[in-house]
Design an enzyme around this catalytic site. Structure first.
Site, PDB file in Angstrom:
ATOM      1  N   GLU A 168       0.849  -1.190   0.000  1.00  0.00           N
ATOM      2  CA  GLU A 168       0.000   0.000   0.000  1.00  0.00           C
ATOM      3  C   GLU A 168       0.887   1.243   0.000  1.00  0.00           C
ATOM      4  OE1 GLU A 168      -2.469   3.027   0.069  1.00  0.00           O
ATOM      5  OE2 GLU A 168      -3.092   0.971  -0.389  1.00  0.00           O
TER       6      GLU A 168
ATOM      7  N   TRP B   5      -4.396  10.520  -3.151  1.00  0.00           N
ATOM      8  CA  TRP B   5      -3.347  10.636  -4.158  1.00  0.00           C
ATOM      9  C   TRP B   5      -3.248  12.098  -4.561  1.00  0.00           C
ATOM     10  CZ3 TRP B   5       0.145   7.104  -5.722  1.00  0.00           C
ATOM     11  CH2 TRP B   5      -0.079   5.771  -5.362  1.00  0.00           C
TER      12      TRP B   5
ATOM     13  N   TRP C 146     -17.298   9.880  -8.466  1.00  0.00           N
ATOM     14  CA  TRP C 146     -16.193   9.146  -7.848  1.00  0.00           C
ATOM     15  C   TRP C 146     -16.398   7.632  -7.995  1.00  0.00           C
ATOM     16  CZ3 TRP C 146     -18.208  13.637  -5.915  1.00  0.00           C
ATOM     17  CH2 TRP C 146     -17.327  14.712  -5.800  1.00  0.00           C
ATOM     18  N   HIS C 147     -16.944   7.239  -9.140  1.00  0.00           N
ATOM     19  CA  HIS C 147     -17.203   5.825  -9.427  1.00  0.00           C
ATOM     20  C   HIS C 147     -16.478   5.402 -10.694  1.00  0.00           C
ATOM     21  CE1 HIS C 147     -21.274   6.635  -7.237  1.00  0.00           C
ATOM     22  NE2 HIS C 147     -20.287   6.471  -6.388  1.00  0.00           N
TER      23      HIS C 147
ATOM     24  N   ALA D 209     -12.183  -2.076  -9.726  1.00  0.00           N
ATOM     25  CA  ALA D 209     -13.277  -1.534 -10.539  1.00  0.00           C
ATOM     26  C   ALA D 209     -12.891  -1.349 -11.996  1.00  0.00           C
ATOM     27  CB  ALA D 209     -13.754  -0.202  -9.960  1.00  0.00           C
TER      28      ALA D 209
ATOM     29  N   ASN E 266     -18.355   0.504  -4.965  1.00  0.00           N
ATOM     30  CA  ASN E 266     -17.529  -0.102  -3.930  1.00  0.00           C
ATOM     31  C   ASN E 266     -17.937  -1.530  -3.595  1.00  0.00           C
ATOM     32  OD1 ASN E 266     -15.357   0.282  -1.883  1.00  0.00           O
ATOM     33  ND2 ASN E 266     -17.034  -0.081  -0.459  1.00  0.00           N
TER      34      ASN E 266
END
Length: 582
Positions: free
Chosen positions: A51, A81, A514-515, A549, A561
């Protein structure tokens, strides 16, 4: 933050003895946490989870991540990020870049998102099968939704009771005035109230299912990387570790090169599993020589595996909002942290668009500060969108944040439906129920100005407190502030009466959900645009999978999610059945 269970002393900067693993999982987000748990359950498999962000081990999760009101974590730049921005169609209205918050923290975006635990519709997977994907029907995926769930409210064969992820709902009886009035208005508009958002129905108003227990977020990390999982001798977790590239030779992935502090380290794996999300996974593949040869050539990257589809097919849910000042009795009480209490699916009726292709989300406050608590909003998005954008490397800095163009509303079907959605929301706000508690609705925007005002600063807190005080005590001042500062488009009725003006407003103010998904899509092996086969293996490359995704061939009719976690559950079973071969 501490890094759990680092052993030995031969890994520079970490104290970790091993450098060779059966599975190297890149990215500890919604998919990576699931895979780390399931694959390390076999004590004979050596699993490494990498991570880039900080760890949040049990008992040491920051309060803003745990909070049921997600805006604290969402606005905390330490969890994101940095430098990641998205455009929206070069040369179009509203085409300037915007920040795109993606989790760079243990749990990934499941640690900063809105906690909406919504399944995709069964018809979404009919669509996936139409893209030549065997094994992805509703019957194939439904068991994995159930496996991950511990549904606190819903019992029966259609819901999971023993999974790691708790799912609950705030009952309608506990909703504040705005949410109840909006629900009644949507019912009046023909949408039936249903208790279960995950019952597979494409039409209705539903209490929002959330991955939350005791009014605290349960991220993928909290659900799948509990203390007993972290204690497994065969699982190593390294945070604050950036993966620069996948090492390969003759179309076989051999390992990864990571940067940890000032140390550049090479790790070897029998199988690499990329779980960096729909923006960072294609970027990592391209930096590793896997992608469109023309683009890689421009970036000066040697081609390891030509796959033109890497970074193409980017999809998201285009979104707009209508907001209104709330009467005091309709606002969220101070005792309630959760503000997203219900959602609604409906059908546009547009030719060729499936049932449930549109969505409405109710927000009982629009920001954390005093002014935000005075306003409520209804958001509408195209739940089954068709517009596609791209992810490309920044040619001036291929190792930096990628160039992303969402290209929202480039497909006329999306634009037409979102324009119609604004008119639908205007009708809902005009209902007797909402007109009493939320008069004078206006077209809202989510600009850089709103982002700045949403940051947790003392200045914002003080300015908001003063503004809220004035608006609650002076109708004249309230109308002036809303008209001049909050709602520059003026009256909603005038906006929707002018077709050209409304369309222009939607184009300029559409935002993303945000998908992001679809940028390493699955497809038939002879499909030139496919990146992965139906088992998430990179076509043309041995020992390499992508599981997140980005694999979706088309976007699902839901927040992404829960489906991403389902995908990881399904692929964990497949990887185990294969004995680690890819």
């Amino acid at each position: 933050m501490s890094i759990p269970r680092e052993r030995g002393d031969t890994f520079p900067g970490s104290g970790m003895a091993e450098r060779a693993f059966d599975y190297i999982i890149v990215g500890a987000g919604s998919a990576g946490c699931v895979l780390a748990n399931r694959l390390s359950a076999d004590p004979s498999s050596r699993v490494l989870l990498l991570e880039a962000g900080h760890d949040t081990p049990p008992g040491n999760v920051p309060d803003d991540i745990l909070d049921s009101y997600p805006h604290g974590a969402y606005y905390n730049a330490a969890y994101h990020w940095q430098g990641l921005r998205v455009a929206n169609g070069a040369g179009r209205p509203g085409s300037g870049t915007k920040a795109y918050e993606q989790g760079r923290i243990m749990g990934g975006s499941s640690s900063i998102n809105g906690m909406m635990a919504i399944r995709a519709l069964p018809s979404d997977f009919d669509d996936w099968q139409g893209h030549g994907l065997e094994g992805w029907s509703w019957g194939d995926v439904a068991p994995y939704y159930r496996r991950l769930e511990h549904d606190i409210d819903m019992q029966g064969a259609q819901h999971g009771a023993d999974g790691p992820l708790p799912i609950r709902r705030i009952p309608r009886a506990d909703w504040p005035g705005f949410s109840e009035a909006a629900c009644k208005a949507l019912e009046r508009a023909g949408l039936p109230f249903r208790a279960d958002h995950n019952d597979g129905s494409a039409r209705g108003v539903y209490p929002m299912p959330i991955n939350n227990r005791n009014d605290r977020r349960v991220s993928a990390a909290a659900a799948y990387l509990k203390e007993e999982v972290r204690r497994r001798d065969n699982l190593t977790i390294l945070c604050d570790t950036h993966v620069e590239a996948i090492r390969s030779e003759r179309r076989k992935a051999l390992g990864v090169t990571v940067l940890r502090g000032q140390e550049r380290i090479e790790l070897t794996g029998r199988q690499m599993i990329i779980c960096c999300g729909a923006l960072n996974s294609p970027a990592l593949l391209m930096r590793s020589g896997i992608g469109d040869p023309a683009h890689l050539g421009q970036a000066g990257i040697e081609i390891a595996n030509p796959r033109p589809g890497v970074g193409a097919n980017l999809q998201d849910h285009p979104t707009v909002a209508i907001a209104a000042f709330l009467s005091p009795e309709a606002r969220l009480p101070k005792s309630v942290r959760r503000h997203l209490l219900f959602g609604a699916r409906y059908s546009s009726g547009a030719s060729g668009c499936p049932p449930g292709d549109m969505y409405v989300l109710g927000a009982n406050q629009v920001a954390w500060h005093s002014i935000g608590k005075q306003f409520g909003a209804l958001l509408a998005w195209v739940n089954k969108s068709y517009s596609c954008g791209t992810v490309r490397l920044n040619l001036q800095n291929p190792q930096g944040a990628p160039d992303v163009d969402l290209n929202l509303l480039s497909d006329s079907r999306d634009l037409d439906r979102l324009v119609q959605a604004v008119r639908f929301l205007a009708e809902v706000f005009a209902s007797d129920e909402l007109a009493r508690v939320a008069p004078m609705p206006f077209a809202a925007s989510y600009s850089e100005r709103e982002r700045k005002l949403g940051r947790h600063t003392l200045r914002n807190r003080m300015m908001a407190a003063l503004g809220a005080y004035v608006m609650d005590r002076s109708r004249t001042a309230r109308n002036y502030i809303i008209g001049k500062m909050v709602a520059p488009e003026g009256e909603l009725a005038a906006l929707i009466a002018d077709d050209a003006r409304l369309q222009d407003w939607v184009l300029r103010n559409v935002t993303h959900g945000w998908h992001a998904c679809g940028t390493c899509r699955m497809g038939a092996r002879d499909d030139p645009g496919a990146v992965l086969d139906s088992e998430c293996r990179v076509i043309g490359m041995e020992g390499l999978r992508v599981v997140d995704a980005s694999i979706m061939p088309v976007i699902v009719s839901a927040n992404t999610n829960l489906t991403t976690m389902m995908i990881a559950e399904k692929m964990a079973d497949r990887i185990i059945a294969e004995g680690g071969r890819a």
